[in-house]
Design an enzyme around this catalytic site. Structure first.
Site, short mmCIF file in Angstrom:
data_model
loop_
_atom_site.label_atom_id
_atom_site.label_comp_id
_atom_site.label_asym_id
_atom_site.label_seq_id
_atom_site.Cartn_x
_atom_site.Cartn_y
_atom_site.Cartn_z
N LYS A 1 0.85 -1.19 0.00
CA LYS A 1 0.00 0.00 0.00
C LYS A 1 0.88 1.24 0.00
CE LYS A 1 -4.48 0.39 2.23
NZ LYS A 1 -5.16 0.48 3.52
C1 E4P Z 1 -8.45 1.33 3.14
O1 E4P Z 1 -7.62 0.59 2.65
C2 E4P Z 1 -8.33 1.96 4.46
O2 E4P Z 1 -7.74 1.06 5.35
C3 E4P Z 1 -9.65 2.33 5.10
O3 E4P Z 1 -10.74 2.04 4.27
C4 E4P Z 1 -9.66 3.66 5.78
O4 E4P Z 1 -10.94 3.91 6.26
P1 E4P Z 1 -11.29 4.93 7.42
O5 E4P Z 1 -11.63 6.23 6.81
O6 E4P Z 1 -12.47 4.30 8.09
O7 E4P Z 1 -10.08 5.00 8.33
#
Ligand code: E4P
Length: 214
Positions: A83
C-alpha cells in the site's frame, strides 16, 4: 464484486472468512496500532487465514524508502500487496514496484486525477476513501464512479477498491456502479446480511411448521 475486510484484527478476519465470501484484507497503520503483537506477526497470521491479497502499508515518504520497505513486507507472505500513498514519491515507487512485478494498492486517493496518475504508473489497485470525502461534505461515491469511467476509457488494468466504507448504502451504490472491490469493516458486512423481513419470515415459518402434521 470482490469483498475485502478492512481490519487488522485476526478474530474479525476469521469470522468474515467463515462466511466464505472474503476475497482479501486491507490493513493500515491505524488498524495495526489497535492490535497487540508485532506487526509482522499479525500480517503473517492474516496472510495464513486469507489466501487473497492482504494490503500492508509503507511509511516512508520517499520512493527509495517505500521500495525498500515494500520489499521487506513482501517477504512476510506471497499474498502481501504494498500500500503506497497517492503522493509524488508514491507514484514513482508504484512505477518501480510495477516494473518488478510487485503488486500495489494506491491508498489515500481523494481525486480522480490522483487516481489517473497512479493507474498510469501501474497500480494494481486504487483506493478512493469515500467515507472521508463524505465527512468533508462532498459525495465520496462520485469519485468511485469517475475512477471506473477513467480506467475504462483508457483500459487501465487498475482495480478500484471502494475504501473508508461506513454504511451498507456505500456498498450498494458501489456495486451498482460496478466497482471491482469493496473493503468493508466487519460491522458493515454484518449489516449487509440483515433484513427485518427475513427475521419475521423465519419466525412465521417456524411457528407454522409447528402446526404441520409430522
Ligand atoms: C483502506 O484501505 C483503508 O484502510 C480504510 O478504508 C480507511 O478507512 P477509514 O476512513 O475508516 O479510516
Amino acid at each position: 464484486m470482490k469483498f475485502f475486510i478492512d481490519t487488522a484484527n485476526v478474530d474479525q478476519i476469521r469470522e468474515a472468512a467463515e462466511l466464505g465470501v472474503l476475497d482479501g484484507v486491507t490493513t493500515n497503520p491505524t488498524l495495526l496500532s489497535r492490535e497487540k503483537g508485532a506487526f509482522r506477526d499479525i500480517l503473517k497470521e492474516i496472510c495464513s487465514i486469507v489466501p487473497g491479497p492482504v494490503s500492508a502499508e509503507v511509511l516512508s515518504l520517499e520512493a527509495d524508502g517505500m521500495v525498500k520497505e515494500g520489499k521487506e513486507l513482501c517477504k512476510i507472505a506471497d499474498n502481501i500487496i504494498i500500500k503506497v500513498p497517492c503522493i509524488r514519491e508514491g507514484i514513482k515507487a508504484i512505477g518501480r514496484f510495477n516494473a518488478e512485478g510487485i503488486k500495489t494498492n494506491a491508498t489515500l486517493c481523494f481525486s480522480a486525477n490522483q487516481g489517473l496518475l497512479v493507474a498510469k504508473a501501474g497500480a494494481t489497485y486504487v483506493s478512493p476513501f469515500v467515507g472521508r470525502i463524505d465527512d468533508v461534505g462532498s459525495p465520496g461515491l462520485d469519485l468511485v464512479s469517475d475512477l471506473i469511467t477513467i480506467f475504462d476509457n483508457y483500459s487501465y488494468a487498475s482495480e478500484v477498491i471502494v475504501s473508508s466504507i461506513r454504511s451498507v448504502q456505500h456498498v450498494y451504490e458501489a456495486a451498482l456502479m460496478g466497482a471491482d472491490v469493496a473493503t468493508i469493516p466487519l460491522k458493515v458486512i454484518e449489516q449487509l446480511i440483515k433484513h427485518p423481513l427475513t427475521d419475521v419470515g423465519i419466525e412465521k415459518f417456524l411457528a407454522d411448521w409447528e402446526k404441520v402434521e409430522k
